[in-house]
Motif scaffolding. Structure first.
Motif, PDB file in Angstrom:
ATOM      1  N   VAL A  51       0.837  -1.203   0.000  1.00 39.54           N
ATOM      2  CA  VAL A  51       0.000   0.000   0.000  1.00 39.54           C
ATOM      3  C   VAL A  51       0.870   1.249   0.000  1.00 39.54           C
ATOM      4  O   VAL A  51       0.554   2.246  -0.668  1.00 39.54           O
ATOM      5  CB  VAL A  51      -0.953  -0.007   1.212  1.00 39.54           C
ATOM      6  N   GLU A  53       3.782   1.605  -1.378  1.00 43.67           N
ATOM      7  CA  GLU A  53       4.289   1.797  -2.741  1.00 43.67           C
ATOM      8  C   GLU A  53       3.229   2.440  -3.633  1.00 43.67           C
ATOM      9  O   GLU A  53       3.531   3.299  -4.467  1.00 43.67           O
ATOM     10  CB  GLU A  53       4.742   0.458  -3.320  1.00 43.67           C
ATOM     11  N   LYS A  54       1.996   2.030  -3.445  1.00 50.97           N
ATOM     12  CA  LYS A  54       0.899   2.615  -4.218  1.00 50.97           C
ATOM     13  C   LYS A  54       0.698   4.080  -3.839  1.00 50.97           C
ATOM     14  O   LYS A  54       0.475   4.938  -4.700  1.00 50.97           O
ATOM     15  CB  LYS A  54      -0.379   1.812  -3.966  1.00 50.97           C
ATOM     16  N   GLN A  57       3.055   6.703  -5.402  1.00 48.83           N
ATOM     17  CA  GLN A  57       2.827   7.169  -6.769  1.00 48.83           C
ATOM     18  C   GLN A  57       2.371   8.620  -6.797  1.00 48.83           C
ATOM     19  O   GLN A  57       2.655   9.354  -7.746  1.00 48.83           O
ATOM     20  CB  GLN A  57       1.797   6.272  -7.458  1.00 48.83           C
ATOM     21  N   ASN A 338      -7.256   0.736   1.086  1.00 49.79           N
ATOM     22  CA  ASN A 338      -6.530  -0.221   0.264  1.00 49.79           C
ATOM     23  C   ASN A 338      -6.000  -1.454   0.997  1.00 49.79           C
ATOM     24  O   ASN A 338      -5.729  -2.480   0.372  1.00 49.79           O
ATOM     25  CB  ASN A 338      -5.347   0.481  -0.417  1.00 49.79           C
TER      26      ASN A 338
END
Length: 426
Positions: A51, A53-54, A57, A338
């Motif tokens: 999560v 890493e997401k 973004q 998430n």
């Protein structure tokens, strides 16, 4: 064994002449350090990092650096050193126990309950998962990541061979053990080396008799282990040791006990939903000759319902005071949207944050999620609620009790003495 320590006095000495929060402030960078008692290969760590890493973004400077110490005594010793030296990391794992309460009392961690309310994500967690992490005063300083229930896993073929059905009462488990033994089978596999799996059996009668009232009063010194409920609980553990547990259980570790069951050498194995992956095929269906049942009742006792049993969110994660930055709060909000699916579908464990229930979700997970929703009163964990010294006594004496080397009365005397010493010192 989980070794614990009291840091109240140590922290008090460390903070004499200084403001408790003098060492903290906003994180120096957008990277947050997480000291965890979980392994880096654990589903929880992998899900959080996925999560993160997401989130990165849209927040390229954000990051979480993990330091993992899965050996629990070594982990707790490091937290002690960091706490007394005012060097706690941004995030660290802890249980809602007396030791952590001392850290909270010294103002070293952020109020998680207030943060979750502030960013509007409290309702995205399973209620019991949050409640499990609360301190005795109801305050919340830990983020839960898991939501587990616990079951008796068993081999139906062994039950059939012994001519028994699923036990409906706690005494029924003992009766089943006798018949399994008579059929030449090992009734129950248990991890005795780590202590906590055999404390579960000690706790069952007290919970079905009183809910959590006995444990809460025992901890406060308001009732003794040397009481009808306490002695009945001690006797139950001793009966389990003599009639049910495998030979050599006291030195068997977690892996030993699990393997004994999965290899078909023991009929029953009590463990939580974190082992669903072990009990199922890749498609999520239960493996051949594996089934489960929930904690049996005591006939005539109404303090709890059949749907009340062990349900907990495991070790939680604290936020160091001053590290609860706007960006971290934004990440927690993103996490709430998430993490549930990342945990359940990608890492195959039961999350504290409600996931999406997809049509293709395996039935075992749907059942466990349903149990999580329905649990009312959950069993409080003895080795989390009792003080550190008493937990050490509990470890030693429970093994001796289950081995039949001491009587329930002797066991009770040791526990009562330790608790009285703790209560008198507060």
């Amino acid at each position: 064994m989980i070794t614990r320590f009291s840091v109240g006095r140590a922290l008090g000495i460390a903070l004499v002449g200084a403001t408790a929060l003098s060492f903290v402030g906003p994180a120096a960078a957008a990277n947050y350090n997480w000291l965890t008692a979980r392994g880096t290969d654990s589903g929880t760590v992998k899900a959080v990092l996925a999560v993160a890493e997401k989130f990165k973004q849209t927040h390229p400077d954000f990051g979480i650096t993990v330091e993992a110490i899965p050996d629990r005594p070594a982990y707790l010793q490091k937290v002690k050193i960091l706490a007394t030296g005012n060097q706690l990391p941004d995030l660290f794992d802890a249980d809602a126990e007396p030791y952590f309460a001392d850290i909270v009392a010294n103002g070293l961690v952020a109020n998680v309950g207030a943060i979750l309310d502030e960013v509007g994500i409290t309702d995205k967690f399973y209620k019991f998962a949050l409640d499990y992490e609360r301190l005795d005063d109801g305050s919340l300083y830990l983020i839960p990541f898991e939501a587990n229930t616990e079951y008796f896993w068993y081999h139906p073929s062994m039950f059939e061979k012994a001519g028994i059905e699923v036990p409906k009462t706690l005494d029924g488990i003992l009766d089943a053990c006798s018949k399994l033994k008579a059929a030449g089978l090992t009734p129950v596999s248990v991890d005795g080396k780590d202590g906590w799996p055999i404390y579960r059996y000690l706790s069952f009668p007290a919970f079905r008799e009183t809910g959590n009232q006995f444990l809460e009063q025992l901890k406060a010194g308001e009732v003794q282990m040397n009481s009808p409920v306490g002695l009945a609980s001690a006797k139950y553990l001793q009966d389990m040791g003599s009639s049910c547990f495998q030979q050599g259980f006291a030195t068997a570790n977690y892996t030993d006990a699990l393997n004994l069951f999965t290899s078909g050498q023991a009929a029953i194995y009590y463990m939580g939903t974190w082992e669903i992956g072990t009990m199922t095929n890749p498609d999520g269906t239960l493996k051949d000759d594996v089934a489960f049942f929930t904690l049996p009742v005591i006939d005539g006792k109404t303090a709890t319902k059949p749907t009340d049993f062990y349900a907990h969110s495991g070790i939680g994660t604290a936020i160091k005071a001053g590290s609860d930055t706007p960006e971290l709060k934004e990440f927690l909000k993103f996490l709430a949207d998430n993490f549930g699916d990342a945990a359940l579908y990608d890492n195959k464990f039961m999350p504290s944050i409600k996931p999406t229930i997809r049509p293709d979700l395996a039935e075992i997970y749907k059942r466990a999620l349903s149990d999580i929703e329905q649990v009312g009163t959950y069993v409080k964990v003895w080795d989390v609620k009792l003080d550190a010294n008493t937990v050490d006594v509990l470890y030693r004496q429970s093994q001796l009790l289950a081995l039949g080397e001491i009587t329930p009365e002797q066991f009770a005397a040791e526990i009562d003495t330790s608790i009285q010493q703790y209560v008198s010192s507060r």
